[in-house]
Design a protein around this motif. Structure first.
Motif, PDB file in Angstrom:
ATOM      1  N   VAL A 282     -20.021  36.643 -20.686  1.00 20.61           N
ATOM      2  CA  VAL A 282     -18.852  35.840 -21.044  1.00 20.61           C
ATOM      3  C   VAL A 282     -18.924  35.532 -22.533  1.00 20.61           C
ATOM      4  O   VAL A 282     -19.992  35.201 -23.054  1.00 20.61           O
ATOM      5  N   VAL A 283     -17.809  35.658 -23.223  1.00 18.99           N
ATOM      6  CA  VAL A 283     -17.756  35.301 -24.638  1.00 18.99           C
ATOM      7  C   VAL A 283     -17.537  33.799 -24.744  1.00 18.99           C
ATOM      8  O   VAL A 283     -16.475  33.282 -24.362  1.00 18.99           O
ATOM      9  N   THR A 284     -18.530  33.085 -25.230  1.00 15.50           N
ATOM     10  CA  THR A 284     -18.458  31.623 -25.277  1.00 15.50           C
ATOM     11  C   THR A 284     -19.326  31.079 -26.394  1.00 15.50           C
ATOM     12  O   THR A 284     -20.281  31.733 -26.832  1.00 15.50           O
ATOM     13  N   ALA A 285     -18.991  29.891 -26.871  1.00 17.25           N
ATOM     14  CA  ALA A 285     -19.888  29.186 -27.784  1.00 17.25           C
ATOM     15  C   ALA A 285     -21.076  28.671 -26.987  1.00 17.25           C
ATOM     16  O   ALA A 285     -20.977  28.384 -25.793  1.00 17.25           O
ATOM     17  N   THR A 286     -22.218  28.554 -27.629  1.00 15.81           N
ATOM     18  CA  THR A 286     -23.400  27.965 -27.005  1.00 15.81           C
ATOM     19  C   THR A 286     -23.905  26.841 -27.906  1.00 15.81           C
ATOM     20  O   THR A 286     -23.513  26.739 -29.067  1.00 15.81           O
ATOM     21  N   VAL A 287     -24.776  25.989 -27.344  1.00 13.09           N
ATOM     22  CA  VAL A 287     -25.268  24.855 -28.125  1.00 13.09           C
ATOM     23  C   VAL A 287     -26.751  25.005 -28.401  1.00 13.09           C
ATOM     24  O   VAL A 287     -27.459  25.753 -27.728  1.00 13.09           O
ATOM     25  N   SER A 288     -27.215  24.274 -29.384  1.00 13.54           N
ATOM     26  CA  SER A 288     -28.603  24.358 -29.841  1.00 13.54           C
ATOM     27  C   SER A 288     -29.548  23.704 -28.835  1.00 13.54           C
ATOM     28  O   SER A 288     -29.133  22.886 -28.007  1.00 13.54           O
ATOM     29  N   PRO A 289     -30.847  24.025 -28.905  1.00  6.29           N
ATOM     30  CA  PRO A 289     -31.837  23.326 -28.078  1.00  6.29           C
ATOM     31  C   PRO A 289     -31.816  21.817 -28.309  1.00  6.29           C
ATOM     32  O   PRO A 289     -32.011  21.036 -27.382  1.00  6.29           O
TER      33      PRO A 289
END
Length: 587
Positions: free
Chosen positions: A492-499
């Motif tokens: 899926v093309v999506t933004a992800t967040v940092s640890p």
């Protein structure tokens, strides 16, 4: 490159904290065990994604079903009732923000208009605003995340926190668009609207309970998202609710989040993060900026004032200082520049740092009896801690640079370094130790430039448990950001967040949010409703008066006074305690 004082310059730290990081102190190992924080946010687990929907939405299906386009957001700021602005006005409005990248100096109104140097970003020269608004352009900005910051509500709920839309470049398979952009490698904007409390619109006397219930009404809208399934129809319901919340209304009144009342003059801000090639230094540089939406006739910059007038704009976007981010040269030795004004400000800053700001840092560990866990905020909900730098010392750009020398270096300053060393307490609990170097790391980590760059995985404190030394380290960003550009993740093309966000910051916020829903009240209940730092209605009336056409020259002194009142209002509002955390921070 010249520094703020005309000398060889250290690149500055700055507070961007596009969602930045904060510390939470836990009282003891026993207390830590008793404090049950939610499991970390997990993009790959649908149950986790649903449980965190009240705080953050990165699901592209939901975002795409609502019109969160940058054009729609800018239009909502400029909209008058139901009259939608023309595309030309929207593009000119965005152009006021882009024009700030060309500037080399800004005046700090909180420090007698002292000039502060900034690094212009050459890559933006010649790029028209329409390029960032039109699909198909290499510079097109897409919505990537919707964020609920109820935790930033002030102590007696005069507002209900901030509600944010994050934009960045879109998914770029094989880096085709990146190659077309040339010198601009990354660009993100966050629109951070401070939502007024719905209870305040009743026209009647409002007590704390009414305000609490007003923000509870807002929280319940977001809390409802987690019970909906992953079905398309349920995602459409969420999209419709978000669209109404940001661009429509809550209840019967026009209280859309993206409204001038929540983003202009007195409230809210826009923040940005840019990675661009620096021709002079021959490497990519991350730069962090902050802006306020202003009544177009009340901006301080003459070129911006003229630009707004020629384009018939009601509002402009003007650069402002980055919160909590002192100019890094203020840590240098006294007498290191030839500018007497800057030297006087530097001396004042160093005295305040040693006598106030540093002591606040010490409080973050001195009253605790156990291990410090990095969670998500500077301070436990009931204990305000951490430095709160005066706005007169703040910078206009924060630079997170790969050069290891571009950081705070008061360890080499005899003026401030020796004074800090002499004040580090030797009796910290649990054999915790603090050194000059870790103080530096703490200071840098509280800025966005540090949090988005060189502070990741750096120790901010050492402590001993069972005679084994252990370091508490600042959590990591993700490629210099905390919310990424869209990328391929689990097909899926999506933004992800940092640890840092997924493991510390978001769980900390979620606990506070869930407790508010369950208990129907915030943890920090004021003894009485405190007076606002400045009378909002009077100041708003003055702004309206001074914005009338043809009055600019006749009321120059009065105009300057009101502009300073606006800056003071913002600063003092931010300094107040919060309903959820006493020491509220933008990032």
């Amino acid at each position: 490159m010249k520094n703020k004082f005309g000398m060889s310059r250290l690149v500055k730290t700055g507070c961007f904290g596009l969602l930045g990081m904060l510390l939470s102190i836990q009282a003891s190992l026993a207390d830590t065990a008793a404090k049950v924080y939610p499991a970390p946010f997990n993009h790959g687990d649908s149950e986790s994604v649903r449980s965190y929907r009240p705080l953050i939405i990165v699901d592209p299906e939901i975002i795409d079903k609502a019109d969160f386009s940058l054009r729609n957001t800018l239009s909502s700021i400029l909209r008058k009732g139901e009259v939608v602005p023309e595309n030309k006005a929207i593009e000119a409005f965005l152009g006021t923000l882009l024009s700030t990248f060309k500037e080399k100096k800004f005046k700090n109104p909180m420090n007698n208009d002292q000039l502060v140097d900034v690094d212009p970003i050459d890559g933006f020269m010649g790029i028209e605003a329409i390029e960032f608004l039109n699909p198909g352009s290499p510079y097109y900005l897409v919505p990537t995340a919707i964020v609920n910051r109820l935790d930033l509500a002030d102590e007696d709920f005069q507002n209900c926190g901030e509600y944010r839309i994050v934009y960045s470049f879109g998914y770029d398979k094989n880096d085709i668009m990146l190659k077309k952009r040339g010198n601009i490698k990354h660009f993100s904007l966050i629109f951070e609207a401070q939502l007024g409390n719905p209870a305040n619109s009743s026209g009647n006397a409002v007590d704390y309970k009414m305000r609490n219930n007003g923000c509870l009404q807002v929280a319940n809208i977001w809390d409802g998202f987690k019970s909906l399934e992953e079905k398309e129809a349920d995602k459409q319901k969420i999209a419709d609710a978000l669209s109404k919340f940001f661009y429509g209304s809550i209840g019967s009144r026009d209280s859309r989040a993206i409204h001038p009342n929540n983003l202009a003059d007195l409230h809210g801000q826009i923040r940005g993060n840019v990675k661009a090639w620096n021709q002079q230094q021959k490497h990519d540089k991350w730069q962090l900026r902050e802006w306020n939406v202003k009544n177009a006739k009340l901006v301080r910059s003459k070129p911006l004032l003229e630009y707004a007038r020629s384009n018939n704009l009601d509002y402009s976007i003007e650069a402002t200082t980055i919160k909590g981010s002192p100019i890094v040269e203020f840590y240098d030795n006294l007498g290191s520049s030839n500018n007497s004004d800057h030297e006087a400000t530097k001396k004042l800053f160093q005295n305040k740092f040693v006598g106030v700001y540093f002591l606040n840092l010490i409080k973050s560990v001195q009253y605790e009896t156990g291990k410090i866990d990095i969670i998500g905020r500077l301070g436990a909900p009931e204990k305000p801690i951490g430095p709160f730098f005066g706005k007169e010392f703040n910078d206009f750009d924060g630079i997170s640079d790969p050069n290891k020398h571009d950081r705070v270096k008061f360890n080499e300053s005899r003026n401030i370094g020796e004074r800090v060393t002499s004040r580090i307490p030797q009796n910290l609990p649990n054999k915790m130790t603090m050194k000059k170097e870790t103080v530096i790391t703490m200071v840098q980590a509280l800025s966005c430039a540090g949090c988005h760059g060189f502070s990741g995985k750096q120790p901010i404190l050492h402590h001993e448990i069972n005679d084994e030394s252990e370091a508490t380290k600042w959590p990591s960003h993700k490629n210099n950001v905390h919310i990424t550009e869209p990328q391929l993740f689990h097909n899926v093309v999506t933004a992800t967040v940092s640890p840092a966000l997924s493991q510390y910051f978001l769980p900390f916020r979620k606990k506070g949010f869930d407790d508010f829903i369950a208990n129907k009240k915030a943890p920090n209940i004021p003894q009485q409703l405190s007076a606002h730092p400045l009378n909002n209605s009077i100041l708003a009336t003055n702004i309206l008066k001074l914005s009338q056409p043809g009055l600019e020259s006749e009321i120059a002194d009065e105009r300057k006074q009101v502009l300073l009142q606006v800056e003071n209002y913002r600063y003092r509002s931010r300094a107040r305690g919060g309903a959820f955390v006493m020491n509220r921070r933008t990032h």
